[in-house]
Design a protein around this motif. Sequence first.
Motif, PDB file in Angstrom:
ATOM      1  N   ALA A  28      -1.327 -38.238   7.410  1.00  0.00           N
ATOM      2  CA  ALA A  28      -0.904 -37.837   5.914  1.00  0.00           C
ATOM      3  C   ALA A  28      -0.819 -39.121   5.161  1.00  0.00           C
ATOM      4  O   ALA A  28       0.226 -39.001   4.126  1.00  0.00           O
ATOM      5  N   ALA A  31       2.842 -40.211   4.319  1.00  0.00           N
ATOM      6  CA  ALA A  31       3.774 -39.419   3.665  1.00  0.00           C
ATOM      7  C   ALA A  31       4.978 -39.365   4.387  1.00  0.00           C
ATOM      8  O   ALA A  31       5.013 -39.408   5.564  1.00  0.00           O
ATOM      9  N   LYS A  63      -5.057 -48.448   4.728  1.00  0.00           N
ATOM     10  CA  LYS A  63      -5.608 -47.692   3.482  1.00  0.00           C
ATOM     11  C   LYS A  63      -4.433 -47.030   2.779  1.00  0.00           C
ATOM     12  O   LYS A  63      -4.692 -47.087   1.412  1.00  0.00           O
ATOM     13  N   ALA A  67       1.625 -42.347   0.616  1.00  0.00           N
ATOM     14  CA  ALA A  67       1.321 -41.299  -0.669  1.00  0.00           C
ATOM     15  C   ALA A  67       2.575 -40.738  -1.087  1.00  0.00           C
ATOM     16  O   ALA A  67       2.273 -39.599  -1.708  1.00  0.00           O
ATOM     17  N   ASP A  70       6.687 -35.970   1.394  1.00  0.00           N
ATOM     18  CA  ASP A  70       5.805 -35.039   2.038  1.00  0.00           C
ATOM     19  C   ASP A  70       5.704 -33.644   1.162  1.00  0.00           C
ATOM     20  O   ASP A  70       6.690 -32.827   1.276  1.00  0.00           O
ATOM     21  N   MET A  74       8.019 -30.215   1.083  1.00  0.00           N
ATOM     22  CA  MET A  74       8.766 -29.635  -0.112  1.00  0.00           C
ATOM     23  C   MET A  74       8.371 -28.470  -0.564  1.00  0.00           C
ATOM     24  O   MET A  74       8.986 -27.654  -1.019  1.00  0.00           O
ATOM     25  N   TRP A  92      16.968 -41.848   1.992  1.00  0.00           N
ATOM     26  CA  TRP A  92      16.006 -42.834   1.227  1.00  0.00           C
ATOM     27  C   TRP A  92      17.065 -43.743   0.934  1.00  0.00           C
ATOM     28  O   TRP A  92      16.686 -45.137   0.636  1.00  0.00           O
ATOM     29  N   ASN A 111      -3.484 -46.218  -1.932  1.00  0.00           N
ATOM     30  CA  ASN A 111      -2.185 -45.988  -2.748  1.00  0.00           C
ATOM     31  C   ASN A 111      -0.785 -46.638  -2.388  1.00  0.00           C
ATOM     32  O   ASN A 111      -0.540 -46.721  -1.329  1.00  0.00           O
ATOM     33  N   MET A 113       1.931 -44.452  -3.905  1.00  0.00           N
ATOM     34  CA  MET A 113       2.148 -43.518  -4.984  1.00  0.00           C
ATOM     35  C   MET A 113       3.235 -42.808  -4.792  1.00  0.00           C
ATOM     36  O   MET A 113       3.933 -42.770  -3.773  1.00  0.00           O
ATOM     37  N   ALA A 114       3.786 -42.411  -6.065  1.00  0.00           N
ATOM     38  CA  ALA A 114       5.184 -41.730  -5.961  1.00  0.00           C
ATOM     39  C   ALA A 114       6.220 -42.128  -5.315  1.00  0.00           C
ATOM     40  O   ALA A 114       6.766 -43.284  -5.526  1.00  0.00           O
ATOM     41  N   GLY A 115       6.578 -41.502  -4.300  1.00  0.00           N
ATOM     42  CA  GLY A 115       7.806 -41.979  -3.586  1.00  0.00           C
ATOM     43  C   GLY A 115       7.342 -43.234  -2.643  1.00  0.00           C
ATOM     44  O   GLY A 115       8.407 -44.040  -2.285  1.00  0.00           O
ATOM     45  N   GLU A 118       8.066 -45.696  -5.226  1.00  0.00           N
ATOM     46  CA  GLU A 118       9.655 -45.874  -5.332  1.00  0.00           C
ATOM     47  C   GLU A 118      10.230 -46.621  -4.066  1.00  0.00           C
ATOM     48  O   GLU A 118      11.269 -47.456  -4.254  1.00  0.00           O
ATOM     49  N   ILE A 143       6.474 -31.776 -10.809  1.00  0.00           N
ATOM     50  CA  ILE A 143       7.997 -32.454 -10.505  1.00  0.00           C
ATOM     51  C   ILE A 143       7.888 -33.791 -11.277  1.00  0.00           C
ATOM     52  O   ILE A 143       6.757 -33.908 -11.904  1.00  0.00           O
ATOM     53  N   GLY A 146      11.945 -38.849  -8.181  1.00  0.00           N
ATOM     54  CA  GLY A 146      13.055 -38.468  -7.972  1.00  0.00           C
ATOM     55  C   GLY A 146      13.827 -39.582  -7.129  1.00  0.00           C
ATOM     56  O   GLY A 146      14.897 -39.349  -6.718  1.00  0.00           O
TER      57      GLY A 146
HETATM   58  N1  CO8 Z   1       2.265 -35.190   1.437  1.00  0.00           N
HETATM   59  C1  CO8 Z   1       1.657 -34.709   2.338  1.00  0.00           C
HETATM   60  N2  CO8 Z   1       0.480 -34.904   2.622  1.00  0.00           N
HETATM   61  C2  CO8 Z   1      -0.181 -35.803   2.168  1.00  0.00           C
HETATM   62  C3  CO8 Z   1       0.298 -36.552   1.027  1.00  0.00           C
HETATM   63  C4  CO8 Z   1       1.758 -35.997   0.584  1.00  0.00           C
HETATM   64  N3  CO8 Z   1       2.351 -36.925  -0.274  1.00  0.00           N
HETATM   65  N4  CO8 Z   1      -0.680 -37.123   0.701  1.00  0.00           N
HETATM   66  C5  CO8 Z   1      -1.598 -37.268   1.249  1.00  0.00           C
HETATM   67  N5  CO8 Z   1      -1.274 -36.095   2.286  1.00  0.00           N
HETATM   68  C6  CO8 Z   1      -2.550 -35.673   3.253  1.00  0.00           C
HETATM   69  C7  CO8 Z   1      -3.424 -34.875   2.835  1.00  0.00           C
HETATM   70  O1  CO8 Z   1      -2.756 -33.506   2.455  1.00  0.00           O
HETATM   71  C8  CO8 Z   1      -4.596 -34.867   3.511  1.00  0.00           C
HETATM   72  O2  CO8 Z   1      -4.225 -34.239   5.017  1.00  0.00           O
HETATM   73  P1  CO8 Z   1      -5.264 -33.255   5.550  1.00  0.00           P
HETATM   74  O3  CO8 Z   1      -6.307 -34.124   5.728  1.00  0.00           O
HETATM   75  O4  CO8 Z   1      -4.451 -32.505   6.414  1.00  0.00           O
HETATM   76  O5  CO8 Z   1      -5.818 -32.364   4.270  1.00  0.00           O
HETATM   77  C9  CO8 Z   1      -4.552 -36.211   4.058  1.00  0.00           C
HETATM   78  O6  CO8 Z   1      -3.273 -36.641   3.920  1.00  0.00           O
HETATM   79  C10 CO8 Z   1      -5.444 -37.326   3.504  1.00  0.00           C
HETATM   80  O7  CO8 Z   1      -5.187 -37.311   2.072  1.00  0.00           O
HETATM   81  P2  CO8 Z   1      -6.339 -36.976   0.962  1.00  0.00           P
HETATM   82  O8  CO8 Z   1      -7.610 -36.133   1.589  1.00  0.00           O
HETATM   83  O9  CO8 Z   1      -5.856 -36.465  -0.184  1.00  0.00           O
HETATM   84  O10 CO8 Z   1      -6.998 -38.398   0.741  1.00  0.00           O
HETATM   85  P3  CO8 Z   1      -7.668 -39.131  -0.437  1.00  0.00           P
HETATM   86  O11 CO8 Z   1      -7.943 -40.460  -0.046  1.00  0.00           O
HETATM   87  O12 CO8 Z   1      -8.770 -38.419  -1.009  1.00  0.00           O
HETATM   88  O13 CO8 Z   1      -6.445 -39.225  -1.688  1.00  0.00           O
HETATM   89  C11 CO8 Z   1      -4.428 -39.755  -2.767  1.00  0.00           C
HETATM   90  C12 CO8 Z   1      -5.409 -40.102  -1.579  1.00  0.00           C
HETATM   91  C13 CO8 Z   1      -4.993 -39.921  -3.915  1.00  0.00           C
HETATM   92  C14 CO8 Z   1      -3.158 -40.507  -2.518  1.00  0.00           C
HETATM   93  C15 CO8 Z   1      -4.169 -38.174  -2.365  1.00  0.00           C
HETATM   94  O14 CO8 Z   1      -3.821 -38.065  -0.933  1.00  0.00           O
HETATM   95  C16 CO8 Z   1      -2.916 -37.725  -3.185  1.00  0.00           C
HETATM   96  O15 CO8 Z   1      -2.773 -37.756  -4.288  1.00  0.00           O
HETATM   97  N6  CO8 Z   1      -1.711 -37.683  -2.541  1.00  0.00           N
HETATM   98  C17 CO8 Z   1      -0.663 -36.908  -2.993  1.00  0.00           C
HETATM   99  C18 CO8 Z   1      -0.007 -37.941  -3.877  1.00  0.00           C
HETATM  100  C19 CO8 Z   1       1.491 -37.213  -4.732  1.00  0.00           C
HETATM  101  O16 CO8 Z   1       1.288 -36.729  -5.549  1.00  0.00           O
HETATM  102  N7  CO8 Z   1       2.524 -37.591  -4.116  1.00  0.00           N
HETATM  103  C20 CO8 Z   1       3.686 -37.147  -4.625  1.00  0.00           C
HETATM  104  C21 CO8 Z   1       4.790 -36.653  -3.764  1.00  0.00           C
HETATM  105  S1  CO8 Z   1       6.296 -36.223  -4.600  1.00  0.00           S
HETATM  106  C22 CO8 Z   1       7.145 -37.431  -4.539  1.00  0.00           C
HETATM  107  O17 CO8 Z   1       7.007 -38.562  -3.718  1.00  0.00           O
HETATM  108  C23 CO8 Z   1       8.489 -37.346  -5.076  1.00  0.00           C
HETATM  109  C24 CO8 Z   1       9.495 -38.254  -4.525  1.00  0.00           C
HETATM  110  C25 CO8 Z   1      11.014 -37.735  -4.761  1.00  0.00           C
HETATM  111  C26 CO8 Z   1      12.076 -38.246  -4.238  1.00  0.00           C
HETATM  112  C27 CO8 Z   1      13.315 -37.741  -4.309  1.00  0.00           C
HETATM  113  C28 CO8 Z   1      14.303 -38.586  -3.469  1.00  0.00           C
HETATM  114  C29 CO8 Z   1      15.636 -37.741  -3.698  1.00  0.00           C
END
Ligand code: CO8
Length: 264
Positions: A28, A31, A63, A67, A70, A74, A92, A111, A113-115, A118, A143, A146
């Motif tokens: 993941a 994540a 890699k 990201a 999770d 969520m 956290w 990446n 990314m996001a959290g 943070e 969202i 956070g």
């Molecule tokens: N959560 C769960 N699974 C994830 C996440 C994630 N954040 N990111 C990637 N994965 C999984 C994918 O679902 C995929 O799983 P599967 O093979 O089972 O389909 C596997 O990881 C590989 O991912 P990709 O195929 O998407 O890989 P790419 O190389 O094509 O892309 C990216 C990489 C661009 C990073 C892409 O995975 C992506 O956009 N991920 C999501 C990033 C994102 O939007 N994160 C936001 C999360 S929200 C957050 O963090 C808020 C924090 C709030 C904190 C609050 C504290 C109180």
Amino acid sequence: ERKYKYIHVRTVGKGSNVGYIELDRPSALNALCDPLMLEVSNALDDFESDDSIGCVILTGSNKAFSAGADIKQMAPVAKYADIYKAKFLSQWDKIASFRKPLIAAVNGYANVMAGGCEIAMMCDIIYAGDTAKFGQPEIKIGIIPGAGGTQRLPRAVGKSKAMEMVLTGDPITADEAKQYGLVADVFSAKDLLPKVIEKAEKIAANSHLVTSMCKEATNKAFEMTLAEGLHFEKRMFHSTFATDDRLEGMMAFIEKRKPNYSNE
Ligand code: CO8
């Protein structure tokens, strides 16, 4: 000895005085599911209470650093009351409240990314591999950040760049991150860890006690007015004179030898 599923924990450096936590949830892209963050929190607790550790490195894979939170964990949350009562993601906070120097070493073409970005910003110093990318893409999934993305990021890169990042969700490169002051330095991806370990050893060679005081004072720069911060710093500076390590550091300088700190 604790058993971990999502992280690897060990000590590094010639004196084994640097703690090392590697996120390892490749399926993941690291994540940050609850069990993973609980493991990180436990590992930090252990390093915090171990007097021999003077600095800790938090890193990911080649890699991805992480990201973010999770999304699959969520997505099914049913309602506000559930997430509020569960104090969702409150573990956290351990990263931000950790008392010893904490360095994020972020690699990965995919990446920080996001959290993930943070938690890197909760660390004291960020070093990046040249292929790393930093982003706050939460807006794309309905969202907002956070865990500091709307607060620590503008303090690090200024309002305009931070707004651009949180409103578009577009990431920036490691070089841009350095240009804007988000990261302290960028190294080629393969040199990143050895370079960061070198920096961490330099930090860990100082008094661990006084290092924590220095971190505490520096963090006040983000919490206080200048007058209050200067007052806090002065009192903290005075308090270093209550330590054995202050005298040892000064005497070692005068006697032209290496200090031998007791962390007392
Ligand atoms: N959560 C769960 N699974 C994830 C996440 C994630 N954040 N990111 C990637 N994965 C999984 C994918 O679902 C995929 O799983 P599967 O093979 O089972 O389909 C596997 O990881 C590989 O991912 P990709 O195929 O998407 O890989 P790419 O190389 O094509 O892309 C990216 C990489 C661009 C990073 C892409 O995975 C992506 O956009 N991920 C999501 C990033 C994102 O939007 N994160 C936001 C999360 S929200 C957050 O963090 C808020 C924090 C709030 C904190 C609050 C504290 C109180």
